[in-house]
Each structure stands twice: as structure tokens, then as C-alpha cells.
Scaffold this active site. Sequence first.
Site, mmCIF file in Angstrom:
data_model
loop_
_atom_site.group_PDB
_atom_site.id
_atom_site.type_symbol
_atom_site.label_atom_id
_atom_site.label_comp_id
_atom_site.label_asym_id
_atom_site.label_seq_id
_atom_site.Cartn_x
_atom_site.Cartn_y
_atom_site.Cartn_z
ATOM 1 N N ILE A 5 174.439 43.576 72.655
ATOM 2 C CA ILE A 5 174.420 42.561 71.595
ATOM 3 C C ILE A 5 173.646 43.087 70.386
ATOM 4 O O ILE A 5 174.063 42.965 69.248
ATOM 5 C CB ILE A 5 173.760 41.263 72.115
ATOM 6 C CG1 ILE A 5 174.655 40.635 73.184
ATOM 7 C CG2 ILE A 5 173.493 40.285 70.983
ATOM 8 C CD1 ILE A 5 174.043 39.436 73.887
ATOM 9 N N CYS A 34 143.790 65.863 69.779
ATOM 10 C CA CYS A 34 143.369 64.518 69.343
ATOM 11 C C CYS A 34 142.345 63.946 70.324
ATOM 12 O O CYS A 34 141.207 64.403 70.331
ATOM 13 C CB CYS A 34 144.591 63.631 69.143
ATOM 14 S SG CYS A 34 144.280 62.358 67.920
ATOM 15 N N GLN A 64 138.475 65.169 71.233
ATOM 16 C CA GLN A 64 137.324 64.262 71.279
ATOM 17 C C GLN A 64 136.629 64.343 72.637
ATOM 18 O O GLN A 64 135.397 64.293 72.726
ATOM 19 C CB GLN A 64 137.788 62.825 70.972
ATOM 20 C CG GLN A 64 138.394 62.697 69.564
ATOM 21 C CD GLN A 64 138.990 61.326 69.274
ATOM 22 O OE1 GLN A 64 139.055 60.460 70.133
ATOM 23 N NE2 GLN A 64 139.431 61.125 68.035
ATOM 24 N N HIS A 95 147.929 66.873 65.463
ATOM 25 C CA HIS A 95 148.938 67.070 66.512
ATOM 26 C C HIS A 95 149.835 68.268 66.189
ATOM 27 O O HIS A 95 150.880 68.092 65.546
ATOM 28 C CB HIS A 95 149.803 65.814 66.661
ATOM 29 C CG HIS A 95 149.064 64.656 67.206
ATOM 30 N ND1 HIS A 95 149.105 64.308 68.539
ATOM 31 C CD2 HIS A 95 148.234 63.768 66.604
ATOM 32 C CE1 HIS A 95 148.329 63.243 68.727
ATOM 33 N NE2 HIS A 95 147.808 62.904 67.566
ATOM 34 N N GLU A 126 151.771 69.741 68.099
ATOM 35 C CA GLU A 126 153.045 69.648 68.827
ATOM 36 C C GLU A 126 154.170 69.042 67.995
ATOM 37 O O GLU A 126 155.339 69.319 68.256
ATOM 38 C CB GLU A 126 152.853 68.870 70.141
ATOM 39 C CG GLU A 126 152.638 67.368 70.020
ATOM 40 C CD GLU A 126 151.193 66.948 69.784
ATOM 41 O OE1 GLU A 126 150.404 67.768 69.280
ATOM 42 O OE2 GLU A 126 150.862 65.773 70.077
HETATM 43 N N1 GLN Z 1 142.253 57.327 70.511
HETATM 44 C C1 GLN Z 1 141.847 58.377 69.643
HETATM 45 C C2 GLN Z 1 141.734 57.928 68.201
HETATM 46 O O1 GLN Z 1 142.285 56.917 67.833
HETATM 47 C C3 GLN Z 1 142.756 59.579 69.754
HETATM 48 C C4 GLN Z 1 144.163 59.305 69.281
HETATM 49 C C5 GLN Z 1 145.158 60.318 69.769
HETATM 50 O O2 GLN Z 1 144.915 61.048 70.730
HETATM 51 N N2 GLN Z 1 146.323 60.326 69.146
HETATM 52 O O3 GLN Z 1 141.099 58.571 67.409
#
Ligand code: GLN
Length: 533
Positions: free
Chosen positions: A151, A384, A388, A510, A512
Site C-alpha cells: 500500500i 566514534c 570514546q 566515520h 567507513e
Molecule cells: N554516542 C556517541 C556520541 O553521540 C558516539 C556516536 C557514534 O558512535 N556514532 O557522541
Amino acid sequence: MAEVKYVFVTGGVTSSLGKGIVSASLAKLLQSRGYSVTIQKLDPYINIDPGTLNPYEHGECYVTLDGAETDLDLGHYERFLNVPTSQANSVTTGKIYQTVINKERKGDYLGKTVQVIPHITDEIKKRIKQLGQSNKFDIILTEIGGTVGDIESLPYIESVRQLKWELGYQNCIVVHLTLVPFLSATGESKTKPTQHSVKELLETGIQPDVLVLRTEKPLNTDIKRKVALFCNVEENAVIESVDVSTIYEVPMKMLEQGLDKAVVKKLALPVKHEPDLSEWRAFLDKLKNPKHSVTVGIVGKYVELPDAYKSIIESFVHAGAANECEIEIKYIHSEEINESNTASVLQGLNGILVAPGFGSRGIEGKILAARYARENNIPFLGICLGMQCAVIEFARNVLNFEGADSTEINHKTKYPVIDIMEEQKSVINSGGTMRLGGYKCIITKGSKAYEAYGTTEIVERHRHRYEFNNKYLDDFRRHGMDPVGINPESGLVEIIELTGHKWFAGVQFHPEYSSTALNPHPLFVSFVKACTV
Ligand code: GLN
């Protein structure tokens, strides 16, 4: 510029037939014939974009250079075509309705009743033609998400019908992808589902121009002839798409079947030259003939669904080929790593990648994985949230900042080594509000990152709210965790490395998202190389 041509790819019988890969493969073949091509995806869901979707629902959220959060198929488009996509390449029902409703509120419809036809279909057609009007492309290939008969995809199909009529049948064609199942009990391939699916399309007023038949077993000419006859399609426009070992093989298979030829003929395109796929073949050749092999662990919390890490996995394919190295990926659930089993879970890996993510689930396992890589001199790439985690780990175990954390996980921590970005503090809505898309990063000469990129200035894509807390910069630097990549405008730490380690990098961006088959990402190439020695 000559008239822009439009190719629509629809799907029938069932979902998950690989419409994205077939679209990307066809676009690749057309590109190899000298045309400039882009691919757009129309997704029938009501979310504005997949940014708010749980990866378990929809796989990875892919991010374009201009900051659009999109479907993972856009990643395939870029990986095949080697050309960046943009906001305009990703359309959802949510975006269409939002635009129409905003216009209605402004009074732009001058008192008219706002309806699916013509207002929604007009907005859809506008989004399709917008790419054509950019003067950058000879061919716009538009993939329609979902399956014919749903749909929610009806307004899209109706827009295609209207466009075919408006733009002319030679400027606008439909490639329909279906399934020809093989029944092992009788040893036969069955065409009935395809016939029904084409009938369904015909009911909406669309005669497909080309049929691509997904099949497990090669189809004989009789079957193709039968499909051609009953579906009203020329015989040379019935193409089989048989299962292959790598998605990068699909363009070659489609070439053998003459998909590009059929499309060029239907669109009455002047032939520029025969397909030139020499670089693609060289890539495939390296991919299929590895000289060595390594095992890399991807530590994440969505590992049950590898689609959640699609771009990372494909980046390893590209970097593997570049290093002539086969990469076996071991998916490791971060929730299953604890203090007492870290070594046994991670032993034997040649490299460890800690994946991106949000929220606290599985975070301690990611931190333990970063520690294991640091202490055992194992090549490490943290992306990312992965970066961290490496920072938190270093703060806790090297700087002895007890309870150091990201304020995303523990907002009361005494050592907020990762903290929310200033501009994020006032953000209320979750959709589309992160630091998204391409930002500059200046790299320190002499670092591993510099060695990989061979330049001091890069632009990489982002998707985050939290950042390295620069208050602690000196503590980290003094003890051997070096910020070697910095955003020149904000001072935000983009890359950290460990001095004295074989290869240890954490990146806030990122990489990737920008690795392609013909342009493997330098960081992945360098990381994989480190894993091989
Ligand atoms: N959660 C983390 C932040 O917002 C890392 C985000 C992520 O890995 N894309 O900074």
C-alpha cells in the site's frame, strides 16, 4: 547537455532480493560506458530519515558528506560508483509529507483540498526531477523501496507512471526485479511469481521494460523466453541474476547478461564506448586472490545483525583487496566481554575494531576490548563511540582517573573525559540534530594517520553528540595518548593515537562511510596492513 534519462528500479515477489546491489551494478555499468550517473532511493516509510531508527530495525544508518542520515543502500551506491551522494539522493514518505503539510500550512495551495494525487505525487516527481535538473548527470537511476503491491509504495509507483507519460517512453524506463524460485522437489525453476508480480505492476499502469530475475540456479533460455512472452518484455531484456560469492561480482554478471546493452537501447542513448571495467576487474582480481589472511574482531552491540555494520564490513573488503589479504571477521558481542574472559574472547585476533554506537548497553565490554588491544600491542581502530571508549579506558587505567566516563553514560562522573558538545546542550529533538556530515581535520605530521593519508588536511563524515573533553588534553598527551587530528575551527579532537603502540587509532569520525571499492579508505588500508605484520 542532452536530455536526462531516468531509470526506475522496482521490486516484486519478496523483499531482500538485493535491489540496491542490482541498482548499483546497473549504474556502474552505465558509468563504465562513459555516462555520468547517480542513484536515488525513495523509501516508503514515514520516518523523515532512518537516523532515529534502531539498527535492529533497518541496519546501519549511512551518512552522506552533506550530512543526510540515509538508508544503507546509499552506501552501496557510493561504494560502486565512487561518487558521493547527497541529501537529494535520499527521499522518504516522511520528507514528502512534511514538505506538503508545511506548504499547506503556509497557504501555498490556495484553498485547494490537498490530496495524494496530485499533491503528494507532484512532490515525489519534483524530488526525482530535481536531480536531473542539477545538470550533473546523464542518467538518474531511482530505486523504489519496498515491493510492488505494498500500500505504502503506491504513490511512488503512480509517480513513475506519470513520469513515463510526461517525459516520454524513451526517456524513462522501468527495471523490475523479481524472484524465480527453484523447487528442489521437482527440480524446476518457477516463473509464476514473476508473472504475477508483473501483472501487479501492469494493474498500476506500468509495463516494465527490463526484468531482472534473481535465482539460485542459472536459468535456461526456455525459461527466459517464457518470462519474456508472458510478461511482454523483449527476450534480450530478460536478465538473470544468479547468486554470487561477492556483491562486487554482480556488475560483471549483469554485463555478461547484457543488462547495460538492453538499458542503453531502451533509452535510445547514443553509444559512447563499450564498458571499460579494467579498474573494477583489477579490484576483483585482488579480492579473489589474496596472498595472506588475517582475523579481525568487530566488537559491537548489534553483531547479531551484521547489516548494522555494513559500511565497516565493506571497508574491510576494500582494504583487504588493497593489501591482497583475506579478512575473516569475527563478530564479538560487547555485552559478552567481562573482566575475567577478555583474554579468552579476544585472543588470536590480528586486529580489533570497536564499533560506533549510542547509549550504555555493552559499553564496558568495548572499554575492556580497547584495554586489551592497548596492553597487548594489537592493532586497534576505534570508531566514534569506539574512540570514546579508548579514551575512557586510558583515563581510568593509565591516568588513574577513577570512574572516568562519558557523560552520555554517567553524567555525574568525576572525570568527564568525553562530554556533550556545547552546541548539543540545547538540542531537544533527536532526529537530524547531531553533528552530521563532513568536517575538516588537520593531521599532525609524523603520526600514523599522516602516514596513512599522506596529507595534513582531510574531510571526514560525522554523526555524534559527544566529544573529547579538551580540559584533559595535556594529561592524555603527557602519558602517551596523542591527539593527532584536530578540527581547525572548533579544536575538537578528531583522531587520537597511542605513542609506542604498533597501530592504535581512535577516530571521532566515520571513515567507513567514504571507503569505496576503487578508493579504499587510507585508515582501513593502514590498519589492515598493521594486522598483517
Ligand atoms: N554516542 C556517541 C556520541 O553521540 C558516539 C556516536 C557514534 O558512535 N556514532 O557522541
